[in-house]
Design a protein around this motif. Structure first.
Motif, short mmCIF file in Angstrom:
data_model
loop_
_atom_site.label_atom_id
_atom_site.label_comp_id
_atom_site.label_asym_id
_atom_site.label_seq_id
_atom_site.Cartn_x
_atom_site.Cartn_y
_atom_site.Cartn_z
N GLY A 1 60.25 20.16 71.44
CA GLY A 1 60.75 21.07 72.92
C GLY A 1 59.54 20.97 73.98
O GLY A 1 60.01 21.18 75.18
N LEU A 2 58.51 21.17 73.47
CA LEU A 2 57.26 21.21 74.63
C LEU A 2 56.68 20.12 74.78
O LEU A 2 55.53 20.03 75.43
CB LEU A 2 56.20 22.41 74.00
N GLY A 3 57.38 19.01 74.32
CA GLY A 3 56.70 17.55 74.60
C GLY A 3 56.67 17.17 76.00
O GLY A 3 55.69 16.26 76.41
N TRP A 4 57.33 17.82 77.00
CA TRP A 4 57.00 17.49 78.47
C TRP A 4 55.78 17.74 78.89
O TRP A 4 55.33 17.12 79.68
CB TRP A 4 58.14 18.11 79.11
N ILE A 5 54.82 18.65 78.25
CA ILE A 5 53.61 19.10 78.80
C ILE A 5 52.91 17.99 78.54
O ILE A 5 52.14 17.37 79.35
CB ILE A 5 53.42 20.31 77.87
N GLN A 6 52.69 17.44 77.33
CA GLN A 6 52.01 16.12 77.16
C GLN A 6 52.61 15.03 77.68
O GLN A 6 51.46 14.24 78.27
CB GLN A 6 51.96 15.84 75.61
N ILE A 7 53.67 14.90 78.22
CA ILE A 7 54.10 13.72 78.92
C ILE A 7 53.60 13.87 80.34
O ILE A 7 52.86 12.63 80.96
CB ILE A 7 55.70 13.65 78.84
N ALA A 8 53.61 14.97 80.81
CA ALA A 8 53.00 15.29 82.36
C ALA A 8 51.49 15.09 82.07
O ALA A 8 51.06 14.67 83.13
CB ALA A 8 53.63 16.73 82.70
N ASN A 9 51.01 15.42 81.24
CA ASN A 9 49.56 15.15 81.08
C ASN A 9 49.11 13.99 81.06
O ASN A 9 48.13 13.58 81.84
CB ASN A 9 48.95 15.97 79.88
N PHE A 10 49.76 12.98 80.48
CA PHE A 10 49.72 11.37 80.27
C PHE A 10 49.76 10.86 81.87
O PHE A 10 48.92 10.24 82.37
CB PHE A 10 50.64 10.71 79.45
N VAL A 11 50.75 11.36 82.48
CA VAL A 11 51.23 10.53 83.67
C VAL A 11 50.12 11.28 84.70
O VAL A 11 49.68 10.39 85.59
CB VAL A 11 52.73 11.01 84.00
N LEU A 12 50.00 12.54 84.78
CA LEU A 12 49.13 13.03 85.86
C LEU A 12 47.76 12.67 85.49
O LEU A 12 47.05 12.07 86.61
CB LEU A 12 49.16 14.50 85.77
N ALA A 13 47.05 12.55 84.47
CA ALA A 13 45.91 11.98 84.04
C ALA A 13 45.84 10.49 84.52
O ALA A 13 44.70 10.20 85.29
CB ALA A 13 45.53 12.16 82.77
N GLY A 14 46.62 9.84 84.05
CA GLY A 14 46.83 8.41 84.67
C GLY A 14 46.78 8.04 86.01
O GLY A 14 45.98 7.13 86.33
#
Length: 230
Positions: free
Chosen positions: A63-76
């Motif tokens: 349910g909180l997976g969107w945080i890490q997805i956003a983390n990947f994309v933003l860092a990239g």
């Protein structure tokens, strides 16, 4: 009068092109700390997550997976912006073109790793069976993006190391090459360790080391960039 003399003595402080380059490099300074802090905060608080067994990529599930997805994309995206700053700051000489391309490739791979989510595995998220689990098409693409990105940043470490060696900057040359070697060792460990705790912890250590290197390199260039470099 004193302020005017300071500006004349330090033309980089009032050159707009230098300011732009420094702004771009600034993203390289903060990208790693932000990515690591967000990942660790989740790793320490998400139910069922074990730092010794679970890769940070698995945090993109649940349910909180969107945080890490956003983390990947933003860092990239920040790494891609940093790569533009590297190209401007390095100017000419060995690695001036390829180092930014390789760093940019690493950034794009992080974006891809966020878009293509890793598959649930090893009991995470809670309720997932133990073991590697089923590998889906997006899981395969996640691994492919990661592999390409890791090889890019490893190569970038050695290219930058060679550039510093040519310039007689032994300390930076050794640091860059050592970073590439340690991250490569961590990558090989997690790829062959079959989920062993030592392999996962070795890889996490390598990730932190390579992020620290990119931050340090960006900060070094930020401090030393001059108008002729841009």
């Amino acid at each position: 009068m004193t302020q005017q003399m300071t500006r004349i003595a330090n033309p980089a402080t009032c050159d707009p092109r230098t300011g732009v380059t420094r702004s771009l490099l600034g993203y390289g300074v903060i990208a790693g700390p932000l990515y690591v802090m967000v990942s660790l905060a989740q790793a320490l608080t998400r139910e069922g997550f074990d730092l010794s067994r679970h890769a940070w990529s698995l945090l993109a599930n649940g349910g909180l997976g969107w945080i890490q997805i956003a983390n990947f994309v933003l860092a990239g995206l920040m790494v891609v912006v940093c790569a533009t700053g590297l190209r401007r700051a390095l100017g000419t000489g060995y690695g001036a073109a390829w180092a930014p391309r390789l760093v940019g490739g690493y950034g794009l791979s992080l974006v891809g790793a966020g878009i293509f989510r890793a598959d649930p595995a090893m009991g995470f998220p809670a309720g997932t069976p133990q073991g590697p689990g089923e590998v889906t098409w997006h899981g395969m693409l996640h691994f492919a993006c990661g592999a390409v990105g890791f090889l890019c940043v490893i190569a970038a470490c050695f290219v930058i190391g060679r550039r510093f060696a040519v310039a007689g900057r032994t300390g930076w040359a050794v640091y860059s090459r050592l970073t590439g070697t340690l991250f490569l060792a961590g990558f090989v460990a997690v790829a062959t360790g079959a989920g062993a705790a030592w392999a996962n912890l070795g890889f996490v250590t390598g990730v932190v080391i390579v992020w620290a290197w990119l931050s340090a390199l960006s900060l070094h260039l930020y401090r030393h960039v001059t108008p002729e470099h841009v």
